[in-house]
Scaffold this motif. Structure first.
Motif, PDB file in Angstrom:
ATOM      1  N   ALA A 278     -66.689   1.268 -25.933  1.00 18.56           N
ATOM      2  CA  ALA A 278     -67.556   0.160 -25.559  1.00 18.56           C
ATOM      3  C   ALA A 278     -66.825  -1.185 -25.640  1.00 18.56           C
ATOM      4  N   GLY A 279     -65.860  -1.291 -26.550  1.00 17.85           N
ATOM      5  CA  GLY A 279     -65.127  -2.545 -26.683  1.00 17.85           C
ATOM      6  C   GLY A 279     -63.898  -2.614 -25.811  1.00 17.85           C
ATOM      7  N   GLY A 280     -63.675  -1.602 -24.973  1.00 18.25           N
ATOM      8  CA  GLY A 280     -62.533  -1.590 -24.079  1.00 18.25           C
ATOM      9  C   GLY A 280     -61.331  -0.873 -24.648  1.00 18.25           C
ATOM     10  N   GLU A 281     -61.418  -0.449 -25.879  1.00 17.68           N
ATOM     11  CA  GLU A 281     -60.295   0.258 -26.475  1.00 17.68           C
ATOM     12  C   GLU A 281     -60.302   1.716 -26.032  1.00 17.68           C
ATOM     13  N   ARG A 282     -59.150   2.348 -26.066  1.00 19.91           N
ATOM     14  CA  ARG A 282     -59.038   3.744 -25.694  1.00 19.91           C
ATOM     15  C   ARG A 282     -59.480   4.632 -26.848  1.00 19.91           C
ATOM     16  N   VAL A 283     -60.190   5.716 -26.473  1.00 24.13           N
ATOM     17  CA  VAL A 283     -60.672   6.691 -27.442  1.00 24.13           C
ATOM     18  C   VAL A 283     -59.922   7.985 -27.180  1.00 24.13           C
ATOM     19  N   TYR A 284     -59.228   8.497 -28.251  1.00 26.13           N
ATOM     20  CA  TYR A 284     -58.412   9.704 -28.108  1.00 26.13           C
ATOM     21  C   TYR A 284     -59.103  10.882 -28.806  1.00 26.13           C
ATOM     22  N   PRO A 285     -58.900  12.073 -28.275  1.00 29.85           N
ATOM     23  CA  PRO A 285     -59.457  13.261 -28.934  1.00 29.85           C
ATOM     24  C   PRO A 285     -58.641  13.619 -30.164  1.00 29.85           C
ATOM     25  N   TYR A 286     -59.237  14.489 -31.008  1.00 31.66           N
ATOM     26  CA  TYR A 286     -58.536  14.923 -32.194  1.00 31.66           C
ATOM     27  C   TYR A 286     -57.268  15.656 -31.796  1.00 31.66           C
ATOM     28  N   GLU A 287     -57.353  16.495 -30.726  1.00 32.80           N
ATOM     29  CA  GLU A 287     -56.201  17.244 -30.248  1.00 32.80           C
ATOM     30  C   GLU A 287     -56.412  17.567 -28.766  1.00 32.80           C
ATOM     31  N   GLY A 288     -55.346  17.968 -28.108  1.00 31.31           N
ATOM     32  CA  GLY A 288     -55.442  18.350 -26.718  1.00 31.31           C
ATOM     33  C   GLY A 288     -56.074  19.735 -26.556  1.00 31.31           C
TER      34      GLY A 288
ATOM     35  N   THR B 267     -58.291  10.820 -22.279  1.00 31.11           N
ATOM     36  CA  THR B 267     -58.669   9.641 -23.066  1.00 31.11           C
ATOM     37  C   THR B 267     -59.842   8.971 -22.389  1.00 31.11           C
ATOM     38  N   LEU B 268     -60.673   8.346 -23.240  1.00 28.59           N
ATOM     39  CA  LEU B 268     -61.853   7.637 -22.752  1.00 28.59           C
ATOM     40  C   LEU B 268     -61.728   6.168 -23.120  1.00 28.59           C
ATOM     41  N   VAL B 269     -62.538   5.344 -22.514  1.00 23.53           N
ATOM     42  CA  VAL B 269     -62.559   3.921 -22.828  1.00 23.53           C
ATOM     43  C   VAL B 269     -63.827   3.625 -23.596  1.00 23.53           C
TER      44      VAL B 269
ATOM     45  N   PRO C 277     -58.036  11.710 -12.485  1.00 25.23           N
ATOM     46  CA  PRO C 277     -59.319  11.133 -12.896  1.00 25.23           C
ATOM     47  C   PRO C 277     -60.364  12.213 -13.132  1.00 25.23           C
ATOM     48  N   GLY C 278     -61.211  12.006 -14.126  1.00 20.71           N
ATOM     49  CA  GLY C 278     -62.291  12.933 -14.445  1.00 20.71           C
ATOM     50  C   GLY C 278     -63.495  12.195 -15.005  1.00 20.71           C
ATOM     51  N   SER C 279     -64.463  12.955 -15.494  1.00 23.66           N
ATOM     52  CA  SER C 279     -65.666  12.348 -16.079  1.00 23.66           C
ATOM     53  C   SER C 279     -66.239  13.286 -17.121  1.00 23.66           C
ATOM     54  N   VAL C 280     -67.071  12.718 -18.013  1.00 28.83           N
ATOM     55  CA  VAL C 280     -67.711  13.515 -19.066  1.00 28.83           C
ATOM     56  C   VAL C 280     -68.839  14.333 -18.437  1.00 28.83           C
ATOM     57  N   ARG C 281     -68.765  15.628 -18.569  1.00 33.15           N
ATOM     58  CA  ARG C 281     -69.776  16.540 -17.998  1.00 33.15           C
ATOM     59  C   ARG C 281     -70.896  16.838 -18.976  1.00 33.15           C
TER      60      ARG C 281
ATOM     61  N   GLY D 116     -71.110  11.289 -17.958  1.00 33.31           N
ATOM     62  CA  GLY D 116     -70.785  10.526 -16.757  1.00 33.31           C
ATOM     63  C   GLY D 116     -69.727   9.478 -16.965  1.00 33.31           C
ATOM     64  N   GLN D 117     -69.371   9.287 -18.206  1.00 37.55           N
ATOM     65  CA  GLN D 117     -68.353   8.278 -18.514  1.00 37.55           C
ATOM     66  C   GLN D 117     -67.007   8.712 -17.940  1.00 37.55           C
ATOM     67  N   SER D 118     -66.238   7.769 -17.417  1.00 38.17           N
ATOM     68  CA  SER D 118     -64.930   8.070 -16.823  1.00 38.17           C
ATOM     69  C   SER D 118     -63.947   8.527 -17.885  1.00 38.17           C
ATOM     70  N   ALA D 119     -63.013   9.387 -17.432  1.00 43.95           N
ATOM     71  CA  ALA D 119     -61.977   9.897 -18.315  1.00 43.95           C
ATOM     72  C   ALA D 119     -60.679   9.996 -17.530  1.00 43.95           C
TER      73      ALA D 119
END
Length: 411
Positions: free
Chosen positions: A292-302, A288-290, A247-251, A232-235
């Protein structure tokens, strides 16, 4: 002194009484009164005498009348005595028992026990004798076996009828399968090119239906972010080809273990987004996700976009094409008819199966008659076996009994 009655004088004139002197001083009046009373008594006596005379005359006349017609009766008398009247009847004839029964052997065998002899008195139900007969036992076994065989034949025929009916139901169900409908709304892809009259075999793939309204993107993240990503986390989904962000979300999150060439452990995250209309499968994308500390979280690859639902549509029944609406990239609504087939094969098969059922039903009727006959034979065989253990059918005296233990007797 006797009373003499004389003729009556005229009224008002007294008869002369020469011999009796008149008493002095009113004696004449009393004498007159006495005479009047005497006259009245005389009149009453005369009336009574006359009445009695009349009655007597009538009685005498009736007696005389009847006496002439009644015969003379003489009365006899005797002394009464008490006793009884006896009579004797004689005759001749033959005597026989009021009820008798003869027992006949149904089958031959060896005499076992004999419980009676000539002259014995027996009551109804008393045992008489027993006979052992291998023939009778075999007859019962054979009859029981025939009953079992006949019942099994009936059961097999009934099972065959049930199987034929299931085949008919299946064929009738295939009539519905001749109409192919869209299971859900979506986009038609990989459609089969068909024309009216073409034959389609059961199981043939005629199209692929995809749901393009929602697109999916599968990405892999380092386990270092395991606690910072949740369902449910925004993406933010980026599309390089259009240089756009959607805009998307974690399914869903799957904690598998994928190791990168650099040796990093990765888990899987599926992101979903609504299709604005320009997205398609296999389109490169990333997200990309945000944390807990507000920083962006990137995937290993697209990754590449996928349809959220992909369904292969198959023809469930064989038939000839009547009509269809199959075309690549055409949109289909849920329940829309995609293909209509016709088949005469099912009709012929159903007719053939129905004839087979009728044949089986006639066979069942004959088998049921066979069962009834087998049961009747078994009952008779069992009754014959039971009759070898004889019991007195009535009470009475045994007149003859020629059986002896151990001897062989024939029917």
């Amino acid at each position: 002194m006797p009373e003499v009655i004389s003729p009556q004088a005229p009224s008002g004139i007294a008869a002369p009484d020469s011999g009796t002197p008149r008493p002095p001083g009113g004696g004449g009046v009393k004498a007159k009164q006495k005479k009047k009373r005497k006259k009245r008594a005389i009149k009453a006596i005369i009336a009574i005498v006359i009445t009695l005379a009349v009655l007597g005359g009538a009685t005498f006349g009736l007696y005389e009348l009847l006496r002439e017609r009644m015969p003379e009766v003489s009365i006899l008398t005797d002394i009464v005595s008490r006793g009884s009247i006896q009579s004797m009847v004689t005759g001749s004839g033959l005597t026989r028992a009021r009820e008798s029964e003869s027992i006949v052997l149904p089958l031959g065998g060896t005499v076992g026990a004999v419980f009676v002899q000539e002259g014995d008195l027996v009551a109804a139900g008393d045992p008489l004798y027993t006979i052992d007969s291998a023939e009778a036992r075999k007859a019962v076994d054979d009859a029981d076996g025939a009953v079992l065989d006949a019942n099994k034949a009936v059961a097999d025929a009934q099972d065959a009828v049930e199987d034929l009916r299931e085949q008919i139901d299946e064929l009738r169900g295939q009539y519905e399968d001749l109409t192919v409908k869209s299971p859900h709304s979506g986009l038609l892809l990989e459609t089969l090119r068909l024309r009216e009259g073409d034959g389609v075999a059961a199981g043939t793939k005629i199209a692929t239906l995809v749901d393009e309204d929602v697109m999916l993107l599968t990405l892999y993240f380092s386990y270092a972010y395991q606690g910072e990503i949740s369902v449910g986390q925004s993406a933010a989904v980026s599309i390089p080809s259009s240089m756009s962000e959607i805009p998307g979300s974690v399914r869903e999150i799957n904690y598998i273990r994928r190791v990168s060439p650099e040796g990093a452990a990765l888990f899987q995250v599926v992101v979903e987004m609504k299709n604005p209309g320009a997205l398609t499968a296999e389109m490169p994308a990333s997200a990309t996700l945000v944390g807990a500390g507000g920083e962006r979280v990137y995937p290993y690859e697209g990754g590449a976009l996928e349809y959220s639902r992909v369904t292969e549509i198959l023809a469930k029944a064989a038939g000839e094409v009547i009509s269809h609406s199959l075309m690549d990239y055409a949109r289909a609504a849920q329940g829309q008819v995609l293909l209509q087939l016709d088949s005469d094969v099912n009709d012929a098969q159903i007719e053939s199966l129905q004839k087979q059922i009728e044949t089986q039903q006639r066979q069942i009727a004959e088998l049921q008659k066979r069962v009834a006959a087998a049961v009747e034979t078994a009952d008779k065989a069992r009754a014959n076996l039971d009759d070898l253990n004889a019991f007195a059918p009535i009470g009475g005296t045994v007149l003859t009994c020629s059986l002896k233990p151990g001897e062989t007797v024939e029917q």
